[in-house]
Design a protein around this motif. Sequence first.
Motif, PDB file in Angstrom:
ATOM      1  N   HIS A  75      59.207  71.560  76.642  1.00 38.05           N
ATOM      2  CA  HIS A  75      57.785  71.431  76.298  1.00 38.05           C
ATOM      3  C   HIS A  75      57.554  70.120  75.531  1.00 38.05           C
ATOM      4  CE1 HIS A  75      57.631  75.773  77.189  1.00 38.05           C
ATOM      5  NE2 HIS A  75      56.335  75.575  77.401  1.00 38.05           N
ATOM      6  N   HIS A  76      56.285  69.802  75.381  1.00 38.34           N
ATOM      7  CA  HIS A  76      55.825  68.612  74.658  1.00 38.34           C
ATOM      8  C   HIS A  76      56.283  68.598  73.193  1.00 38.34           C
ATOM      9  CE1 HIS A  76      52.683  71.315  72.967  1.00 38.34           C
ATOM     10  NE2 HIS A  76      52.782  71.891  74.158  1.00 38.34           N
ATOM     11  N   ASN A  79      52.234  83.531  78.752  1.00 40.13           N
ATOM     12  CA  ASN A  79      51.993  82.569  79.831  1.00 40.13           C
ATOM     13  C   ASN A  79      50.993  83.193  80.795  1.00 40.13           C
ATOM     14  OD1 ASN A  79      52.271  80.878  82.207  1.00 40.13           O
ATOM     15  ND2 ASN A  79      54.073  80.053  81.200  1.00 40.13           N
ATOM     16  N   HIS A 114      60.288  75.884  82.869  1.00 43.09           N
ATOM     17  CA  HIS A 114      61.268  76.947  82.602  1.00 43.09           C
ATOM     18  C   HIS A 114      62.197  77.074  83.804  1.00 43.09           C
ATOM     19  CE1 HIS A 114      57.917  77.997  79.906  1.00 43.09           C
ATOM     20  NE2 HIS A 114      58.869  78.446  79.107  1.00 43.09           N
ATOM     21  N   PHE A 162      47.008  77.893  83.043  1.00 40.32           N
ATOM     22  CA  PHE A 162      46.970  78.775  81.867  1.00 40.32           C
ATOM     23  C   PHE A 162      45.508  79.104  81.531  1.00 40.32           C
ATOM     24  CE2 PHE A 162      50.578  75.754  80.472  1.00 40.32           C
ATOM     25  CZ  PHE A 162      51.543  76.468  81.152  1.00 40.32           C
ATOM     26  N   THR A 221      51.689  82.073  71.016  1.00 37.28           N
ATOM     27  CA  THR A 221      53.089  82.516  71.040  1.00 37.28           C
ATOM     28  C   THR A 221      53.701  82.333  69.644  1.00 37.28           C
ATOM     29  OG1 THR A 221      53.758  80.305  71.742  1.00 37.28           O
ATOM     30  CG2 THR A 221      53.427  81.961  73.476  1.00 37.28           C
ATOM     31  N   ASP A 229      56.592  76.441  68.185  1.00 34.48           N
ATOM     32  CA  ASP A 229      57.540  77.563  68.231  1.00 34.48           C
ATOM     33  C   ASP A 229      58.657  77.309  69.245  1.00 34.48           C
ATOM     34  OD1 ASP A 229      55.278  77.785  70.053  1.00 34.48           O
ATOM     35  OD2 ASP A 229      56.173  79.671  70.731  1.00 34.48           O
ATOM     36  N   SER A 241      60.167  78.983  73.674  1.00 31.38           N
ATOM     37  CA  SER A 241      58.803  79.313  74.098  1.00 31.38           C
ATOM     38  C   SER A 241      58.654  80.825  74.284  1.00 31.38           C
ATOM     39  CB  SER A 241      58.481  78.611  75.421  1.00 31.38           C
ATOM     40  OG  SER A 241      59.232  79.200  76.467  1.00 31.38           O
ATOM     41  N   GLY A 242      57.421  81.297  74.151  1.00 31.62           N
ATOM     42  CA  GLY A 242      57.162  82.720  74.405  1.00 31.62           C
ATOM     43  C   GLY A 242      57.540  83.103  75.819  1.00 31.62           C
ATOM     44  N   THR A 243      57.333  82.174  76.749  1.00 31.65           N
ATOM     45  CA  THR A 243      57.677  82.441  78.160  1.00 31.65           C
ATOM     46  C   THR A 243      59.185  82.620  78.323  1.00 31.65           C
ATOM     47  OG1 THR A 243      55.813  81.059  78.789  1.00 31.65           O
ATOM     48  CG2 THR A 243      57.431  81.559  80.515  1.00 31.65           C
ATOM     49  N   VAL A 275      54.232  69.544  79.900  1.00 32.26           N
ATOM     50  CA  VAL A 275      53.286  70.667  79.780  1.00 32.26           C
ATOM     51  C   VAL A 275      54.038  71.985  79.588  1.00 32.26           C
ATOM     52  CG1 VAL A 275      51.481  71.993  80.967  1.00 32.26           C
ATOM     53  CG2 VAL A 275      51.495  69.508  81.100  1.00 32.26           C
TER      54      VAL A 275
HETATM   55  O1  LIG Z   1      52.891  75.561  73.776  1.00 30.54           O
HETATM   56  C1  LIG Z   1      52.716  75.365  74.998  1.00 30.54           C
HETATM   57  O2  LIG Z   1      52.273  74.301  75.438  1.00 30.54           O
HETATM   58  C2  LIG Z   1      53.046  76.443  75.922  1.00 30.54           C
HETATM   59  N1  LIG Z   1      53.390  77.598  75.426  1.00 30.54           N
HETATM   60  C3  LIG Z   1      53.624  78.788  76.125  1.00 30.54           C
HETATM   61  C4  LIG Z   1      54.936  79.413  75.726  1.00 30.54           C
HETATM   62  O3  LIG Z   1      55.354  79.302  74.562  1.00 30.54           O
HETATM   63  O4  LIG Z   1      55.574  80.041  76.571  1.00 30.54           O
HETATM   64  C5  LIG Z   1      53.384  78.708  77.608  1.00 30.54           C
HETATM   65  C6  LIG Z   1      53.444  77.361  78.222  1.00 30.54           C
HETATM   66  O5  LIG Z   1      54.720  77.104  78.712  1.00 30.54           O
HETATM   67  C7  LIG Z   1      52.908  76.235  77.379  1.00 30.54           C
END
Ligand SMILES: O=C(O)C1=N[C@H](C(=O)O)C[C@H](O)C1
Length: 268
Positions: free
Chosen positions: A155-156, A124, A216, A239, A100, A161, A164-166, A213
């Motif tokens: 996220h962790h 995702n 959303h 995933f 992503t 980024d 998130s891409g999701t 992990v």
């Molecule tokens: O970086 C992650 O860990 C994840 N990235 C994806 C995103 O950016 O949407 C998907 C997931 O949530 C985990």
Amino acid sequence: MVRAAVAGIGGRMGSRIAQILGQTEGITLVGGLERPGHAAVGCDVGALSGTRPSGVVVEDTVERVLERCDVLIDFTVPEASLNHMKAAAAAGRAMVIGTTGFSPDQQESIRTLAQKIACVLAPNMSVGVNVLFKVLRDIARLLGPDYDVEIVEAHHRFKKDAPSGTALKLADAVAQARGCTLEDVGVYARHGLIGERPREAIGIQTLRGGDVVGEHTVFFYGMGERIEVTHRAHSRDNFARGAITAAKWVVGKPAGLYSMLDVLGIAD
Ligand SMILES: O=C(O)C1=N[C@H](C(=O)O)C[C@H](O)C1
Ligand SMILES: NC(=O)C1=CN([C@@H]2O[C@H](COP(=O)(O)OP(=O)(O)OC[C@H]3O[C@@H](n4cnc5c(N)ncnc54)[C@H](O)[C@@H]3O)[C@@H](O)[C@H]2O)C=CC1
């Protein structure tokens, strides 16, 4: 038997994909790729996937990996994924890209390269989130413009980024359902005397911490009620399984850019 290689095999996602691939029928791990200097370079790929040593080691150049695989599964960083896709297009190999954080220019390059090879690109790969992409459009359409949409993702601490891409794709699904573009209505930060909320805004907020992990939530706030739709990933296995399903699906497909909705057979 589909022959797969994994780029980013030393990473959180790549290592899990390698392990699950080792237990999956109809697909075999024939190669691994890491950045030069990474500790995994030179390690036996079979050992990384939890099967017996294969004599094939993790490489640090993509061309050598592409020689022996049908499909490259890539969970790395945007610049690397794009370089790998250029090499895959030259070699005529399919790709599954989970990375992503691509810029608009990089997304355009991916669309162009996908005219040469079949590529699944999905921020995702879990079934739950992809069903959510679809359902969300219906919720947004049925509720109409009177409901304020806010998206929160967590996220962790290692994630690079944001959002998130999701989260971006969830927001895009709502924007499309409302007949507008995320470029025009996305609000990514609020601070200070910012005035009343524009009705059409789609807020997207990012939390980062610990070992989360991936979570959303999409809020539809109305006057007197609200709907909250949440997806929580309990581990990275969903995933990884999605990426492997996509790899088995994409080999032999005509050139083009596909999504997980295509893989799952639920695209419009
Ligand atoms: O970086 C992650 O860990 C994840 N990235 C994806 C995103 O950016 O949407 C998907 C997931 O949530 C985990
Ligand atoms: N689509 C999906 O379902 C999911 C997507 N992701 C995305 O996948 C990407 C990777 O996430 P993680 O595994 O958590 O990150 P990570 O940092 O643990 O792993 C990335 C790996 O890529 C390697 N890498 C970097 N440059 C490289 C190069 N030039 N060649 C080969 N390998 C290279 C790194 O050394 C690292 O081992 C992120 O963009 C993340 O957002 C993560 C989880 C699920």
